[in-house]
Design an enzyme around this catalytic site. Structure first.
Site, mmCIF file in Angstrom:
data_model
loop_
_atom_site.group_PDB
_atom_site.id
_atom_site.type_symbol
_atom_site.label_atom_id
_atom_site.label_comp_id
_atom_site.label_asym_id
_atom_site.label_seq_id
_atom_site.Cartn_x
_atom_site.Cartn_y
_atom_site.Cartn_z
ATOM 1 N N LYS A 36 -14.063 -7.470 -6.896
ATOM 2 C CA LYS A 36 -14.382 -7.607 -5.474
ATOM 3 C C LYS A 36 -15.887 -7.812 -5.335
ATOM 4 O O LYS A 36 -16.674 -7.047 -5.891
ATOM 5 C CB LYS A 36 -13.964 -6.356 -4.688
ATOM 6 C CG LYS A 36 -12.461 -6.126 -4.615
ATOM 7 C CD LYS A 36 -12.151 -4.855 -3.841
ATOM 8 C CE LYS A 36 -10.649 -4.612 -3.740
ATOM 9 N NZ LYS A 36 -10.340 -3.306 -3.087
ATOM 10 N N LYS A 76 0.845 -1.185 0.000
ATOM 11 C CA LYS A 76 0.000 0.000 0.000
ATOM 12 C C LYS A 76 0.888 1.244 0.000
ATOM 13 O O LYS A 76 1.777 1.396 0.856
ATOM 14 C CB LYS A 76 -0.906 0.009 1.238
ATOM 15 C CG LYS A 76 -1.997 -1.038 1.216
ATOM 16 C CD LYS A 76 -3.073 -0.710 0.204
ATOM 17 C CE LYS A 76 -4.258 -1.656 0.319
ATOM 18 N NZ LYS A 76 -5.328 -1.323 -0.660
#
Length: 321
Positions: free
Chosen positions: A247, A151
Site C-alpha cells: 500500500k 472483512k
C-alpha cells in the site's frame, strides 16, 4: 520556482465502512499540490490512526520539509528526508506526476510501461451481519464483481464465508481479518476456508505476533498487510507468508512500492496491491504496481459519496484507466 501547497479534505462515505477495528462514515485525506514552471501535480494520502498518523501530523511533516521541496528536492532525496508513511506517499506521488508533466510524458512512460485498459479490482464487503454481508455479495455480483474481499473479525467466520460463497458461487473470494484471529485454531480455520475455495487470507494475526503462522499449514495463501510496510520488512516474512500487500500509504509512495515489488519477486513472494479509503487520485498513483500484482484491491473510491476529478471508472468489477 517550485511551490507546494497542502491541506486536509474530509470525504463523506456513501455508506458505513466497518472492519474488525471499527466503523467509519467519512475519511480525511491530505492532498499535496506541487507547481513548477506552469506545471501542476497532486498527490493524496490517507493518514491512519492505527499507524500513529493523523491529518495534523501529516501536515506538520509536510510543513517541515516545505523549504527543501521548494528548493528543488528530487524524489530520490525524499526517500531519506521523510520516514515511510502517508506524508511521504502524497509528496512522492506528486513528484512523479510533476516530473512526467515537465517532460511531456505520463508516469507510465517514465517507467517504460504500458498503461492497461483496465485492472480487475476487489470489491470489499464491509464487516456486518451475516445476512447483510450475503446481500451485499449478491448486489456486488449482480454488478459484475469478479473478486470480493470479505472483512471479518472473530464472529461467524465460516458461517459468513459460506453465505457469501452461496451468493457468489463463481466469484473469487479473499478474506481479511485485520489482525483479529489471535488465539483461534488457525490450521483448522484455514482448512475450513479452503473448502469454500477462498483464494487468500490477509493478516490473520497481529503484526509482531504472527509467529504461529510458521507452525501451521497454509492450504490457502496467507498475505501480510499490517506486518509489511516497507522493503526492509519483506525478508523476515518468507517463513510465514506467501504474499505481501503493498500500500502506498504504508510504504511511503510509488518509489518504495516499486522497490518492494522487485524485492518480493526476488524472494519468491506473491504480490497484492491494496489501499486505504481515498479518492481516484490515490488509486491512480498505485496502478503501475497493480499491473504487476496477482491481487488488486483499489476500490476506495466506490465507498465515497463523491470522488475527486478526474475520476477513475469502476464498472463490472474492474477499474478502467
Amino acid at each position: 520556482m517550485m511551490q507546494m501547497s497542502f491541506g486536509a479534505v474530509e470525504l463523506p462515505l456513501a455508506r458505513p465502512f466497518a472492519i474488525s477495528r471499527g466503523t467509519r462514515t467519512a475519511v480525511t485525506v491530505v492532498r499535496v499540490t506541487l507547481t513548477d514552471g506552469g506545471f501542476t501535480a497532486t498527490g493524496e494520502c490517507t493518514p491512519t490512526a492505527h499507524y500513529q498518523e493523523s491529518p495534523e501530523s501529516v501536515c506538520e511533516q509536510l510543513e517541515l520539509i516545505r523549504p527543501q521541496v521548494e528548493a528543488g528536492m528530487h524524489r530520490d532525496a525524499l526517500q531519506q528526508a521523510l520516514p515511510i508513511g502517508s506524508a511521504r506517499n502524497a509528496l512522492d506521488c506528486a513528484m512523479w506526476h510533476l516530473d512526467a508533466a515537465k517532460q511531456g510524458k505520463t508516469v507510465w512512460q517514465l517507467l517504460d510501461m504500458s498503461a492497461p485498459v483496465s485492472v480487475i479490482t476487489a470489491e470489499t464487503l464491509s464487516l456486518d451481519s451475516l445476512e447483510n454481508m450475503a446481500k451485499a455479495a449478491e448486489v456486488a455480483v449482480a454488478g459484475g464483481a469478479k473478486l470480493l474481499k470479505i472483512k471479518l473479525n472473530r464472529d461467524q467466520i465460516i458461517e459468513k464465508v459460506a453465505a457469501i460463497r452461496a451468493a457468489a458461487p463463481h466469484t473469487t473470494l479473499v478474506v481479511d481479518a485485520n489482525e483479529s484471529w489471535l488465539g483461534l485454531d488457525l490450521e483448522s480455520l484455514f482448512h475450513a476456508l479452503h473448502e469454500f475455495n477462498v483464494a487468500m487470507i490477509e493478516q490473520p494475526l497481529p503484526a509482531g505476533n504472527d509467529k504461529d503462522l510458521v507452525r501451521c499449514l497454509h492450504p490457502v495463501p496467507v498475505c501480510a498487510d499490517e506486518s509489511c510496510h516497507e522493503r526492509a520488512d519483506i525478508a523476515g516474512l518468507t517463513d510465514r507468508y506467501e504474499m505481501i500487500n503493498i500500500k502506498l500509504d504504508k510504504c511511503g509512495g510509488l518509489t518504495e512500492a516499486l522497490a518492494m515489488t522487485a524485492e518480493a519477486r526476488r524472494l519468491g513472494l506473491r504480490i497484492m496491491v491494496g489501499c486505504m479509503l481515498g479518492s481516484s487520485i490515490a488509486m491512480e498513483a498505485a496502478l503501475p504496481v497493480a499491473v504487476q500484482a496477482e491481487r488488486v484491491d483499489l476500490d476506495g473510491p466506490i465507498w465515497l459519496a463523491q470522488d475527486a476529478e478526474p475520476a477513475l471508472r469502476y464498472e463490472h468489477g474492474e477499474v478502467w484507466v
